[in-house]
Scaffold this motif. Structure first.
Motif, PDB file in Angstrom:
ATOM      1  N   GLU A   1       0.968  -1.273  -0.108  1.00 24.61           N
ATOM      2  CA  GLU A   1      -0.002  -0.213   0.023  1.00 24.61           C
ATOM      3  C   GLU A   1       0.890   1.287   0.202  1.00 24.61           C
TER       4      GLU A   1
ATOM      5  N   SER B   1      -8.928   2.535   0.758  1.00 24.64           N
ATOM      6  CA  SER B   1      -8.412   1.275   1.148  1.00 24.64           C
ATOM      7  C   SER B   1      -9.317   0.519   2.133  1.00 24.64           C
TER       8      SER B   1
ATOM      9  N   ARG C   1      -5.436  -6.597   2.666  1.00 29.13           N
ATOM     10  CA  ARG C   1      -5.577  -5.222   2.396  1.00 29.13           C
ATOM     11  C   ARG C   1      -5.979  -4.905   1.069  1.00 29.13           C
TER      12      ARG C   1
ATOM     13  N   PHE D   1      -6.511  -1.754  -1.923  1.00 25.93           N
ATOM     14  CA  PHE D   1      -6.110  -0.343  -1.779  1.00 25.93           C
ATOM     15  C   PHE D   1      -6.150   0.070  -3.382  1.00 25.93           C
TER      16      PHE D   1
END
Length: 350
Positions: free
Chosen positions: A126, A138, A145, A147
């Motif tokens: 990220e 995000s 994760r 994003f």
């Protein structure tokens, strides 16, 4: 289509669209390091190109009816893509190059959306995308994760140009080989392959195969130290590695064949010998000793009677049972640093 192994990174990648944070665009779409899964097929996929150089994943995408290419560079769209999805790898230089390619192949108002598992560098990934372009959002879920950014919000064109070159092929090991980031043990000889190479007998001869050949190290050792080898087939699932092997093995009198191939689906043979350092995990997933067992089964089926398998593996992996069922003779040749070298000889016909 069933998917026996979960893919949380893919599930997270599509989450912003499922939640309504992002709208699924109508224009051309590109998916880098694409993988198939039920989350993907919840959306209209017309006009999507999937870049995937790993053969098992590419085959799964093709079975799902998707348009698949090894390298999407030839699929550049005038005006760019409305959406570029990315599943970056753990290897950071290759991941950075993918971020740069995604932004360079997107339309000015196009979206670049990436997803990574937390334990495979999501936070760093990220941060890397943020260095190139202003992040637009995000989310976190599934221990991953996701994003995203718009290509028109580029922050550093010079860094983008630099990162586009990060996974380019380059000399390694004092120029003996060419390799590139993202390939297995890309900048070195891994310890297991080195142990196997140190114990390969000089009397290997005839037509052989290297299953899971990588950038060609084991094949090069066979060709250098076994003068009786007349032909060698290299089977490798990662097209980026296979292209390197072609370059690394140009200077030999033996007949070479290069196969972009998922060894688990079988190989034809018949071979006088097989060498291999089989993988024991799939991309981004937990240990998979079943892959190594399948490599051994495939080798047994492809060898001629009295054909020889030379194998290296982690010492703890339970390969002896499948070796016992597929071969007439099995012997441990060496153990060192957690690895074992095994020779197995296929039984003669009754």
């Amino acid at each position: 289509m069933s998917h026996p192994y979960p893919d949380p990174a893919l599930d997270a990648l599509l989450l912003p669209f499922q939640k309504g944070d992002l709208s699924w665009p109508k224009g051309p779409k590109l998916f880098l390091r694409a993988r198939d899964g039920s989350a993907l097929r919840q959306f209209p996929l017309e006009g999507m190109s999937c870049e995937q150089s790993f053969k098992p994943a590419a085959d799964a995408l093709m079975r799902a009816g998707l348009d698949v290419v090894e390298d999407a560079s030839s699929r550049a769209r005038p005006g760019g893509h409305a959406l570029v999805l990315v599943l970056p790898p753990r290897q950071r230089e290759e991941a950075r190059a993918l971020f740069a390619r995604a932004l360079s192949m997107a339309a000015p108002d196009g979206l670049v959306v990436a997803s990574m598992p937390n334990d495979e560098g999501a936070k760093a990934g990220e941060g890397d995308l943020k260095r190139l372009a202003t992040l637009a959002g995000s989310l976190s879920k599934h221990h991953c994760r996701v994003f995203w950014a718009r290509a028109g919000e580029l922050r550093d064109e010079a860094l983008l140009a630099e990162w586009l070159r990060l996974d380019a092929p380059r000399p390694i090991l004092e120029g003996r080989f060419t390799s590139r980031p993202g390939v297995f043990a890309w900048d070195r000889v891994d310890a297991a392959s080195a142990l196997l190479a140190a114990h390969l007998p000089a009397d290997l001869a005839g037509h052989g195969a290297d299953l899971g050949a990588g950038y060609g190290y084991l094949s090069a050792e066979v060709l250098e130290h076994c003068p009786g080898v007349t032909a060698l087939d290299l089977h490798e699932a990662e097209a980026r590695a296979l292209a390197l092997a072609r370059d690394n093995l140009r200077n030999t009198s033996a007949a070479l064949a290069f196969h972009w191939h998922d060894v688990a689906t079988g190989v034809s043979g018949p071979y006088d010998f097989v060498v291999m350092n089989p993988p024991f995990h799939a991309q981004g997933r937990e240990d998979r000793p079943d892959i190594g067992r399948r490599f051994i089964e495939v080798a047994a089926g492809a060898l001629k009677p009295r054909g020889r398998l030379w194998l290296v593996a982690n010492r703890h992996l339970p390969y002896e049972s499948v070796l016992g069922s597929g071969f007439g003779q099995v012997r441990a040749v060496a153990e060192r640093n957690g690895f074992k070298v095994i020779e197995a000889v296929k039984a003669a016909r009754a």
